[in-house]
Scaffold this active site. Sequence first.
Site, PDB file in Angstrom:
ATOM      1  N   GLU B  76       0.817  -1.221   0.000  1.00 16.46           N
ATOM      2  CA  GLU B  76       0.000   0.000   0.000  1.00 16.46           C
ATOM      3  C   GLU B  76       0.844   1.260   0.000  1.00 16.46           C
ATOM      4  OE1 GLU B  76      -0.613  -2.626   1.910  1.00 16.46           O
ATOM      5  OE2 GLU B  76      -2.611  -3.306   1.316  1.00 16.46           O
ATOM      6  N   HIS B 145     -12.061  -4.273   8.768  1.00 17.11           N
ATOM      7  CA  HIS B 145     -12.508  -3.937   7.409  1.00 17.11           C
ATOM      8  C   HIS B 145     -13.699  -2.985   7.381  1.00 17.11           C
ATOM      9  CE1 HIS B 145     -10.233  -7.568   6.411  1.00 17.11           C
ATOM     10  NE2 HIS B 145     -10.356  -7.288   5.144  1.00 17.11           N
TER      11      HIS B 145
END
Lengths: 334, 342
Positions: B76, B145
């Site tokens: 990322e 999440h």
Amino acid sequence: MTETKDKPHLTRAHALDLLGQMVRIRRFEDKCAELYTQEKIRGFLHLYDGEEAIAVGVISVLEERDRVVSTYREHGHALVRGVPMGAALAEMYGKQEGCCLGRGGSMHLFDSARNFYGGNAIVGGGLPLAVGLGLADHMRRESNVTACFFGDGAVAEGEFHESLNLAALWSLPILFVCENNLYAMGTALALTESETDIQRKSTCYRIQSEALDGMDVVAVEAAARRAVRAVRETGKPYFLECRTYRLRAHSMFDAQLYRDKAEVESWRHREPILRFSEWLQSNNIVHPEDIARIESAVAAEIEQAVAFAEAGQWEPVENLKRFVCAEVGHEPGT
Amino acid sequence: MNLAPDALKAPAGGGGLIETTYREAVREAIREAMLRDERVFMMGEDVGRYGGCYAVSKGLLAEFGPDRIRDTPLSESGFTGAGIGAAMAGLRPIVELMTVNFSLLALDQILNTAATIRHMSGNQFGVPLVIRMATGAGRQLAAQHSHSLEGWYAHIPGIKVLAPATLEDARGMLWTALLDPDPVLIFENVMLYNMTGQLSAAAGAVDIDKAAVRRAGEDITLITYGGSLWKTLAAATALESENIRAEVIDLRSLRPLDDDTILRSVRKTRRALIVDEGWRSGSLAAEICARIVEGAFFELDAPVRRVCSEEVPIPYARHLEEAAIPQTSKIVAAVKTVFGRS
Ligand SMILES: Cc1ncc(C[n+]2csc(CCOP(=O)(O)OP(=O)(O)O)c2C)c(N)n1
Ligand SMILES: [Mg+2]
């Protein structure tokens, strides 16, 4: 000094240029240290004493269109790249005549006109940026090279792994230059890396690499020439581990408790300027008058830079919030 | 790059309405951008072969190829930073981060590089980068999440933060974001991807700096964004039976905030309640509340109230997840307390 096949390039004029650029960095930073004690320069100040051969050897072989990504120890990179000394020093003074209006200081010298993408004070932070610059060149099929400098400390960051992997995976034209001075602040490489052979790590990403004496400007330049040629021809990354040593403290706040004086002294006679100038003189390539001429030219340039910085103005406080976001009509030339 | 006024005009297209989803609207926006500007490309984890973890980019690989629909490794920080570099070098990347939780691995690049470089370099460099990511709870994906951290990003000067809640905005914000010379983060609430509705076949770029009044009312201003918009509108409808006429503002842009639209409405209704799926402490809702108090204190008839997420990691079990985040019933109940009813 290293005997290489690129040695024919070492004409007298070229030797004087390499020597002159190293002296220029060294004397400039000596002055910066002095100005720091006078509190003209504040904040963090990281000097490059002992490592000058890397900036000079690598950046000298880049072309104007190439790109440079640097760290917070970047005065040398900036000067060799052509950032005017006055603009760099004014930046460290915090004056608006500085290359970033005085907003960045010593650790954040930027120069868009010279494709100098900045000092970065996040260890490892510049590596992904270099990947992106290389990606843009790759996607547009331009043969520019992005030279990305970082220290041995950055090798422990995740960005090192992510960036080397991406650069190799996507075949990006990036020259990674690790300035391995054996310490990250006060922590020795052996205390932070399970594998201290940094070049070896780069081979795991299938990146072509070399490790070399980073205090030998001729060796650095020869390797950089090979590396830049390879990157430009293949479009693939290349990795140079330049082994060097920082002769001064990490920053102006460092009491150097982590190493003894004897260790520092043992490196002092390997330092790049002394070594190169002695070698040049013993081979009759340059003469004491040449060195005196370099010194006086550099002294004059520094004097002018100090005068420029001293005469500079503070950016008006009313401008504080300018350029957080773009202003219409003031877009930079990207 | 200047934001030319006509750049905001919808592309030429047929009239009429089409039935579509939020997901398809985002995909169409990406397609259009890729077709209109060859500097645009998208990269992220599983955006290509897999089709996007929320299937947003499904089919785009076949249309544009692996160079411009670029699958990345699980890096990322690396590929977000690469987006920054590519933007600085003149491309117009769209970086997709799977969810806001994973964006934290790229937070250094977003905050320390993308958001700082223009100011720190004295306007020598800018970062015309768009980062899209999913946010929010409701799919029982539990505590790694499901969070809503867009309010954190809205704290950062130097970037813009968008929360498209409607089909029009899902379709139209991306192009305008790509024209912006600075980094723009777009937060797509996961509960909206399947939302269906009618969208003009000629729908195109929309502005990204104004809040929108989604429902006019006289008695209280309900301020919200993203996935909570629809719950808030449902609450406003339910409140009709209580004779409370609620005005609903969709912030659309979380940074910068459109203070004018908020304050104009609050000065009219004299009451305000903020609905924010972020946690209450230090939330965007707190910031809006502060601005209302600073800007309209003497025009208020009641204390400003907030409906935020409970201060817990979002749990897995459905009933707990539902209890943790704003719901229509909670909004209705909170509005009633503003009017001293229970
Ligand atoms: C992400 C991050 N962590 C920690 C620091 C604090 N810090 C500044 S310099 C430095 C050492 C870096 O060492 P190295 O990469 O070897 O570069 P050198 O200073 O030796 O040139 C550290 C830990 C930082 N600036 N950024
Ligand atoms: Mg080091």
